[in-house]
Design an enzyme around this catalytic site. Structure first.
Site, PDB file in Angstrom:
ATOM      1  NE  ARG A 194      -3.428  -0.409   2.562  1.00 38.64           N
ATOM      2  CZ  ARG A 194      -4.488  -0.759   1.825  1.00 38.64           C
ATOM      3  NH1 ARG A 194      -5.078   0.120   1.055  1.00 38.64           N
ATOM      4  NH2 ARG A 194      -4.956  -1.986   1.878  1.00 38.64           N
ATOM      5  NE  ARG A 226      -7.340  -1.149  -4.299  1.00 36.05           N
ATOM      6  CZ  ARG A 226      -7.359  -2.473  -4.313  1.00 36.05           C
ATOM      7  NH1 ARG A 226      -7.167  -3.153  -3.200  1.00 36.05           N
ATOM      8  NH2 ARG A 226      -7.566  -3.127  -5.421  1.00 36.05           N
ATOM      9  CG  LEU A 262      -6.221   7.565   0.395  1.00 36.97           C
ATOM     10  CD1 LEU A 262      -6.415   9.083   0.486  1.00 36.97           C
ATOM     11  CD2 LEU A 262      -5.687   7.181  -0.981  1.00 36.97           C
ATOM     12  CG  ASN A 271     -14.578   8.561   1.596  1.00 39.69           C
ATOM     13  OD1 ASN A 271     -14.754   8.306   0.403  1.00 39.69           O
ATOM     14  ND2 ASN A 271     -14.752   7.655   2.538  1.00 39.69           N
ATOM     15  CG  HIS A 285     -19.312   5.694   3.953  1.00 43.51           C
ATOM     16  ND1 HIS A 285     -18.532   4.637   3.504  1.00 43.51           N
ATOM     17  CD2 HIS A 285     -20.148   5.168   4.888  1.00 43.51           C
ATOM     18  CE1 HIS A 285     -18.887   3.531   4.142  1.00 43.51           C
ATOM     19  NE2 HIS A 285     -19.861   3.827   4.986  1.00 43.51           N
ATOM     20  CB  SER A 292     -21.558  10.369   5.833  1.00 40.63           C
ATOM     21  OG  SER A 292     -22.543   9.775   6.637  1.00 40.63           O
ATOM     22  CG  ASP A 314     -15.436   5.098   5.773  1.00 39.91           C
ATOM     23  OD1 ASP A 314     -14.858   5.829   4.949  1.00 39.91           O
ATOM     24  OD2 ASP A 314     -15.854   3.966   5.495  1.00 39.91           O
TER      25      ASP A 314
HETATM   26  C1  GAR Z   1     -20.594   5.538  -3.698  1.00 37.97           C
HETATM   27  O1  GAR Z   1     -21.804   5.163  -3.103  1.00 37.97           O
HETATM   28  C2  GAR Z   1     -19.552   5.827  -2.637  1.00 37.97           C
HETATM   29  O2  GAR Z   1     -20.063   6.416  -1.492  1.00 37.97           O
HETATM   30  C3  GAR Z   1     -19.064   4.444  -2.343  1.00 37.97           C
HETATM   31  O3  GAR Z   1     -18.912   3.874  -3.603  1.00 37.97           O
HETATM   32  C4  GAR Z   1     -19.962   4.364  -4.450  1.00 37.97           C
HETATM   33  C5  GAR Z   1     -19.362   4.778  -5.760  1.00 37.97           C
HETATM   34  O4  GAR Z   1     -20.371   4.933  -6.715  1.00 37.97           O
HETATM   35  N1  GAR Z   1     -17.862   4.479  -1.595  1.00 37.97           N
HETATM   36  C6  GAR Z   1     -17.626   3.662  -0.561  1.00 37.97           C
HETATM   37  O5  GAR Z   1     -18.369   2.770  -0.223  1.00 37.97           O
HETATM   38  C7  GAR Z   1     -16.318   3.910   0.149  1.00 37.97           C
HETATM   39  N2  GAR Z   1     -16.271   3.204   1.373  1.00 37.97           N
HETATM   40  P1  GAR Z   1     -20.056   5.557  -8.151  1.00 37.97           P
HETATM   41  O6  GAR Z   1     -18.778   4.888  -8.671  1.00 37.97           O
HETATM   42  O7  GAR Z   1     -21.245   5.209  -8.974  1.00 37.97           O
HETATM   43  O8  GAR Z   1     -19.876   7.029  -7.970  1.00 37.97           O
END
Ligand code: GAR
Length: 193
Positions: free
Chosen positions: A64, A90, A92, A106, A108, A135, A144
């Protein structure tokens, strides 16, 4: 004008909404580059909007930290004021977070601190809750766990599937994310650790 780098792993539907918002002349931020940790479908949105992109494939690196060093090298080229993780699946490395914090945010698909991690929607369904949410947070060293900038509840329906619930959460995420980026750009919202 606030310059923004967006990092993705997947379809990039939230990225697309941010690109659309940022292409409006009145929007106070510009997306200068889009990066991905894999050959993400969502990179096509960057191309459609004429925004440069790069890929730093996680699997091409021994660990990583090495991946994070190359990611930082790529980001540094663009000297972004803000880095948006928009579906980057991922964690960071700490060195990268320390380099840019608190200017990394971010989005979520859950009402943090409920259901952090990679499966926020699945975990909410498995827990049998009647409402979950979306969020936008500042990224710190944890999973998170950073300061919450915006969040909103989304009801869970009785016959919900992970896909259906996620598709109802995403429009809420988009609205919150665009508003947070706008408020950071105008100085209305100052990011802190
Ligand atoms: C989103 O819902 C984002 O919040 C989530 O991935 C999705 C991406 O959707 N991220 C996570 O779960 C991070 N822990 P998209 O590629 O259609 O924008």
């Amino acid at each position: 004008m606030l310059t923004v780098a967006v990092l993705i792993s997947g379809s990039g539907s939230n990225l697309r909404a941010l690109l659309e918002a940022a292409s409006h002349p009145d929007f106070p931020a510009r997306i200068v580059v889009v990066g991905a940790d894999r050959d993400a479908e969502g990179l096509a949105h960057a191309e459609a909007f004429g925004i440069p992109s790069f890929t730093v494939p996680f699997r091409s690196f021994d660990n990583r930290e090495a991946w994070g060093e190359e990611l930082a090298r790529q980001l540094d080229v663009w000297t972004p004021d803000l880095i948006v993780l928009s579906g980057l699946m991922r964690l960071l490395p700490a060195a990268l977070v320390a380099r840019y914090a608190p200017q990394i945010i971010n989005t979520h698909p859950a009402y943090l601190p409920e259901f952090p991690g990679a499966h926020g929607v699945r975990d909410a369904l498995a827990a049998g809750v009647t409402q979950t949410g979306a969020s936008v947070i500042v990224v710190d060293d944890g999973v998170d766990s950073g300061p919450i900038l915006a969040q909103e509840r989304v009801p869970v329906q009785e016959d919900d599937t992970e896909h259906a619930l996620h598709e109802r959460i995403k429009p809420v995420e988009r609205r919150l994310l665009i508003d947070v980026v706008r408020r950071v750009a105008t100085g209305e919202l100052v990011l802190t650790h």
